[in-house]
Enzyme design. Structure first.
Site, PDB file in Angstrom:
ATOM      1  N   HIS A 126      -3.983  -2.318  -3.739  1.00  0.00           N
ATOM      2  CA  HIS A 126      -3.927  -1.186  -4.672  1.00  0.00           C
ATOM      3  C   HIS A 126      -5.168  -1.154  -5.557  1.00  0.00           C
ATOM      4  O   HIS A 126      -5.803  -0.095  -5.714  1.00  0.00           O
ATOM      5  CB  HIS A 126      -2.670  -1.293  -5.541  1.00  0.00           C
ATOM      6  CG  HIS A 126      -2.661  -0.347  -6.696  1.00  0.00           C
ATOM      7  ND1 HIS A 126      -2.106   0.910  -6.622  1.00  0.00           N
ATOM      8  CD2 HIS A 126      -3.156  -0.462  -7.954  1.00  0.00           C
ATOM      9  CE1 HIS A 126      -2.257   1.532  -7.786  1.00  0.00           C
ATOM     10  NE2 HIS A 126      -2.883   0.710  -8.616  1.00  0.00           N
ATOM     11  N   GLU A 127      -5.527  -2.299  -6.136  1.00  0.00           N
ATOM     12  CA  GLU A 127      -6.668  -2.328  -7.051  1.00  0.00           C
ATOM     13  C   GLU A 127      -7.976  -2.018  -6.320  1.00  0.00           C
ATOM     14  O   GLU A 127      -8.815  -1.277  -6.836  1.00  0.00           O
ATOM     15  CB  GLU A 127      -6.750  -3.695  -7.746  1.00  0.00           C
ATOM     16  CG  GLU A 127      -5.548  -4.042  -8.601  1.00  0.00           C
ATOM     17  CD  GLU A 127      -5.261  -3.010  -9.687  1.00  0.00           C
ATOM     18  OE1 GLU A 127      -6.212  -2.320 -10.128  1.00  0.00           O
ATOM     19  OE2 GLU A 127      -4.089  -2.882 -10.083  1.00  0.00           O
ATOM     20  N   HIS A 130      -8.583   1.679  -5.718  1.00  0.00           N
ATOM     21  CA  HIS A 130      -9.273   2.425  -6.771  1.00  0.00           C
ATOM     22  C   HIS A 130     -10.788   2.428  -6.528  1.00  0.00           C
ATOM     23  O   HIS A 130     -11.460   3.440  -6.760  1.00  0.00           O
ATOM     24  CB  HIS A 130      -8.990   1.790  -8.134  1.00  0.00           C
ATOM     25  CG  HIS A 130      -7.632   2.097  -8.693  1.00  0.00           C
ATOM     26  ND1 HIS A 130      -7.174   3.374  -8.915  1.00  0.00           N
ATOM     27  CD2 HIS A 130      -6.622   1.275  -9.076  1.00  0.00           C
ATOM     28  CE1 HIS A 130      -5.956   3.333  -9.428  1.00  0.00           C
ATOM     29  NE2 HIS A 130      -5.587   2.059  -9.522  1.00  0.00           N
ATOM     30  N   GLU A 189      -3.460   6.745  -9.419  1.00  0.00           N
ATOM     31  CA  GLU A 189      -2.536   5.654  -9.147  1.00  0.00           C
ATOM     32  C   GLU A 189      -1.780   5.878  -7.843  1.00  0.00           C
ATOM     33  O   GLU A 189      -1.613   4.953  -7.037  1.00  0.00           O
ATOM     34  CB  GLU A 189      -1.555   5.492 -10.315  1.00  0.00           C
ATOM     35  CG  GLU A 189      -2.190   4.981 -11.596  1.00  0.00           C
ATOM     36  CD  GLU A 189      -2.809   3.610 -11.427  1.00  0.00           C
ATOM     37  OE1 GLU A 189      -2.216   2.758 -10.741  1.00  0.00           O
ATOM     38  OE2 GLU A 189      -3.903   3.386 -11.969  1.00  0.00           O
TER      39      GLU A 189
END
Length: 278
Positions: A126-127, A130, A189
């Protein structure tokens, strides 16, 4: 006339629907170069390493490095070329992050929420998502455009004969925050969730673990603000979106490609903050 002129603040932000496209098909605008963003990321990372204790626990570091290495092998060169620097911060914060320029930080606090390598793969995926989608560039660009828009509106209102000018400007600021900036952040997100789920699957981590992870997070959530007043989607929204995307992510997952990263049975508690003297 004054209302039309002042609305330039919103129009400036709506320009975010142009320029380029993310991998999920969302329109983007990016006003900063990747070189600038990499320098900002590196500088921020160095500051964090000076301000936050770094874990020296061998097993914890090996676990995080193992998962991060598996993830970053599948990151496109358009997001980062070269090695990634991964640091485990000795902090109770339930958090992790990735920065432009190939920087990943994982707080030991989040390792108490992640049950295994698959759930940590969901976090790091997920990070890094970004970074892949250039969200830092977009956020900085959005802030720059909103500041320009507010400056234009301030001049327009100041030159008018409107009553309660201060109240009008405050209302415009709230409208920008809740009507544009926050939904824009929530879209980041949600996009990172989807991109991260696919990335973890390609890296040998079971994408179903991303759903279990957010179920764990939901138990820790407490009294979270209403979704429309938050920069993040609600945990239930994330779980629903990730469930729906499993049809695309599961075919990318090959269990035999699992990196077999072993989480230590005990994650040492971070040292208590020292009381400042003087």
């Amino acid at each position: 006339m004054i209302m039309k002129t002042a609305s330039l603040a919103c129009i400036a932000l709506l320009a975010l629907s142009a320029c380029s496209t993310s991998t999920t098909g969302r329109k983007q605008v990016m006003l900063f170069s990747e070189t600038e963003l990499s320098k900002m990321g590196a500088a921020s990372f160095e500051d964090m390493k000076k301000q936050t204790p770094i874990s020296s626990h061998k097993a914890t570091n090996e676990f995080v490095q193992c998962v991060a290495s598996a993830i970053t092998k599948n990151v496109p060169a358009s997001a980062h070329k070269g090695e990634w620097e991964v640091v485990v911060f000795d902090s109770a914060q339930v958090n992790a992050f990735a920065l432009p320029g190939g920087k990943i930080g994982v707080y030991t606090g989040i390792l108490n929420v992640t049950e295994d390598q698959d759930q940590l793969g969901a976090i790091i995926g997920h990070e890094v998502g970004h970074v892949i989608e250039h969200h830092s560039n977009e956020r900085l660009s959005a802030n720059k455009l909103s500041n320009i828009g507010m400056a234009v509106a301030t001049v327009a209102v100041g030159a008018s004969d409107l009553e309660n000018k201060g109240l009008w400007m405050a209302g415009l600021g709230v409208g920008l925050q809740y009507g544009v900036i926050m939904p824009y952040s929530r879209s980041h997100e949600s996009e990172a969730d989807i991109v991260g789920q696919e990335l973890m699957a390609k890296s040998g981590f079971n994408p179903k673990a991303s759903i279990k992870l957010w179920q764990n997070m939901d138990k820790l959530g407490g009294n979270a603000p209403a979704e429309f007043m938050s920069t993040h989607p609600s945990n239930q929204t994330r779980i629903k979106q990730l469930n729906a995307h499993l049809a695309q992510s599961m075919p990318l997952y090959q269990q035999e490609n699992s990196p077999n990263c072993k989480k230590p049975k005990v994650i040492p508690k971070p040292p208590a903050a020292k009381e400042k003297l003087g």
